[in-house]
Design an enzyme around this catalytic site. Sequence first.
Site, PDB file in Angstrom:
ATOM      1  N   TRP B 324       0.848  -1.208   0.000  1.00 44.24           N
ATOM      2  CA  TRP B 324       0.000   0.000   0.000  1.00 44.24           C
ATOM      3  C   TRP B 324       0.879   1.253   0.000  1.00 44.24           C
ATOM      4  CZ3 TRP B 324      -0.239   4.063   3.491  1.00 44.24           C
ATOM      5  CH2 TRP B 324      -1.320   4.951   3.319  1.00 44.24           C
ATOM      6  N   HIS B 325       2.032   1.154   0.707  1.00 40.20           N
ATOM      7  CA  HIS B 325       2.898   2.333   0.816  1.00 40.20           C
ATOM      8  C   HIS B 325       3.542   2.714  -0.512  1.00 40.20           C
ATOM      9  CE1 HIS B 325       2.516   1.565   5.119  1.00 40.20           C
ATOM     10  NE2 HIS B 325       2.806   2.830   5.258  1.00 40.20           N
ATOM     11  N   GLY B 326       3.787   1.745  -1.342  1.00 40.90           N
ATOM     12  CA  GLY B 326       4.421   2.098  -2.606  1.00 40.90           C
ATOM     13  C   GLY B 326       4.631   0.889  -3.477  1.00 40.90           C
ATOM     14  N   PHE B 472       2.633   8.224  -1.258  1.00 43.16           N
ATOM     15  CA  PHE B 472       1.882   6.971  -1.133  1.00 43.16           C
ATOM     16  C   PHE B 472       0.437   7.207  -1.554  1.00 43.16           C
ATOM     17  CE2 PHE B 472       5.018   6.531   2.526  1.00 43.16           C
ATOM     18  CZ  PHE B 472       6.006   6.128   1.677  1.00 43.16           C
TER      19      PHE B 472
END
Lengths: 313, 472
Positions: B324-326, B472
Amino acid sequence: MDKQTVKNVVSIFLMIIVFSYALDKVVFYTLNSVSDKVFTGQSMGKLNHFFKLKDSIDLVVIGSSRANHHIDVSKISENGFNAGTDGTKLAYAATLIKTLPKNKKQTVLLHISEKTAFSEDYDGEDIISLKSKYNRNEIIRKEIDALGKANKLHHIFYSLGYNGSVLGLLKNRFFPKYNYKSYDGFDPIYITSQQEKAFQMFLSRKTTDECPHSFNINPLYEQYLEQIKSFCDANNKQLILFTAPVYEDNCKDDNREFAKILDQYNFKYLDYSNLFKENSDLANWRDATHLSHKGAEIFTTKIVEDIYLNLAP
Amino acid sequence: MLFNSFEFLLFFPLVFIGYWLLHKSYRTQNILLLIASYIFYAWWDWRFLSLIVLSSFIDFVAGSKIYKSGSPQTKKNWLYVSLFANLGSLALFKYYNFFAESFVEMASQFGWQPNNLTLSIILPVGISFYTFQTLSYTIDIYRKEFEPTKDLLSFCTYIAFFPQLVAGPIERAANLLPQIERKRTLKKEWITEGILQISIGFFRKIVIADTIASYVDTVYADIDLHNPATILLATFFYALQIYFDFSGYSDIAIGTAKLLGFKFHKNFNIPYFSKSLTEFWRKWHISLSFWLRDYLYISLGGNRKGIKITYRNLLLTMLLGGLWHGSSWNFVIWGGIHGIVLSIEKYLKTTPFASRMQPIAFLGYPITFIVVLIAWIFFRAPDFSTAIMAVIKLLSFKLETPFIGDINVLANSILVVSLGILFDIYLFKTNKTLEHFGKNFSFVKTALLCSSSIIIIVLFYSSSTNFIYFQF
């Protein structure tokens, strides 16, 4: 929202505005009084030292770290000062030159770089290093405003001039590293084994820089050169431009083109980019653009020779 | 628009004044909030506004249909519409290029050279945050935990509400929508709490995080060039940078919302003071970790299907949380490290080991911090090989003098970091939260503290960089 809440909101925001404005002025004038006694340290101390001496010196070296760490000014003049400051470029240097006294005969040795001159991106950002004098020196204020580099809030919060330099200021006020009275501004670099290792590693993987496709001088850079020239011509200053050595100059065309442009303006220009071309001793270097104290000694000897032999009026 | 920009300094007071002038009708206030929020977002790139509008519209309709439909299959179909729309846009804008590149790379290992499959697209700011927010709305309605709103204006305001639009906190509809659909008041203590939280948020972001960022960036730009002590110091600084950067953003968001009469949940609670990684995740990016727990971990079965499935769910949740962060394998590895350690902790809790360790439980603080620190290397390093190089260098345990760089920058970094840590220790020791720090302060005291913060910011701020979580 009832009347009481409106009153609450208005009163707290008014208090914040008044308190922060007043507090800013208290902090600003306190730091001014501290700063006025600081003459040591790379940024503010050296700048103060320059302002203290600028009306009496015969020779001043101005420019970036490549002026600061490379020119032993005592070898050129007994009454000189190296005002070179790390990270600064032509906007900073030109502003300092404009603060020099009118009509006093002085020699200005200014370091310039062809890379910056041909860079499209150069926008005079380095002038920000003079922000501590923004509310204290009219010339500096005008120069920063002309470039539009003043923080929008600087007219309200004067303390912005001391942003990022408070600790250094206090340290140099109470624990000065050296006696400024015997300091001429030259800061030779004595390399550590770690720096030596880092440079060797850098060289082992160095890629060749390509030459730019066209050699159009940055308009702001050109404008500064013109301004410096006319200031020096009008105020009895002998201006000598120079470019310090680099470890390896892969593009010689830019130097050549730059020299041509400077020649058109009748500048006295000394290009030492390739001074160490035949001498690959790593002990002369800290990195690809900075000489060690040993390299600086060789370089200073050469520049002294050139100034006295070729450029003396 | 960035919180730490001159534009926001003009934008927020204007919105604040206009908003409270319209206090007689909360619906008119909502119209102002929606317009202001869209302007706030469009300041970055107006073209992507259409994505938010479309996403809002789809989820508004989907939520309503799920609620009204009598048939379970229709409910499910509408939920799929919402999932497809939200995860689809996320997949396209955020992950498509990543998976295409990974596929090409994998295919080349087998001697196959497919054409370049990547697309020239940019990642819309805040997409990960507002898609999670809209998803929680439809899933909650599907689970019958929340009734949908009938008011499109309220729903669009909920999705686009500018304090939390681009980097959270991820506020659930159950908390925020009811507040949007009723009259707001500005309580006296909310004024002091909000102002102080905003001041401290700015201090955390533009004084602490941005000051230490320059050291971290220098070192991580060329790990090969630096010794282990330097990498350790840079990683330690990064742990603090990301904390102060993101918690600072959350503080500004929560404080700003409070001044508009909204109460958000807290998003950080002194996370580095945690005795276990489980505790860390209850204190770090709380709105995300609770979202992952409620909508992913529990949806996968949570801990209801036996111990093996529990570990699998935990690991999967953290791997996806990392992703989800990247869109990079480094984030997946980061999530994987957290997932593995969380599983180990869960296992140890079921053994007598946990009770035997009770007398030395305080060692959990440094151990947790070290685990978090190691994981941050993968989070910060630009690629996998750099991260591995950093870890290998650290494991050599050579203690040489670290790289100092600009002594002024380092001295400033140490000073501001110390101030930030001391303040956190104060909160930890006194058991206070920043959300209520200014609750009983008088206006004079609040104004003095806020003014002092402003002067400290003026003297120590570092040139503004983007908020880390914007990417993000």
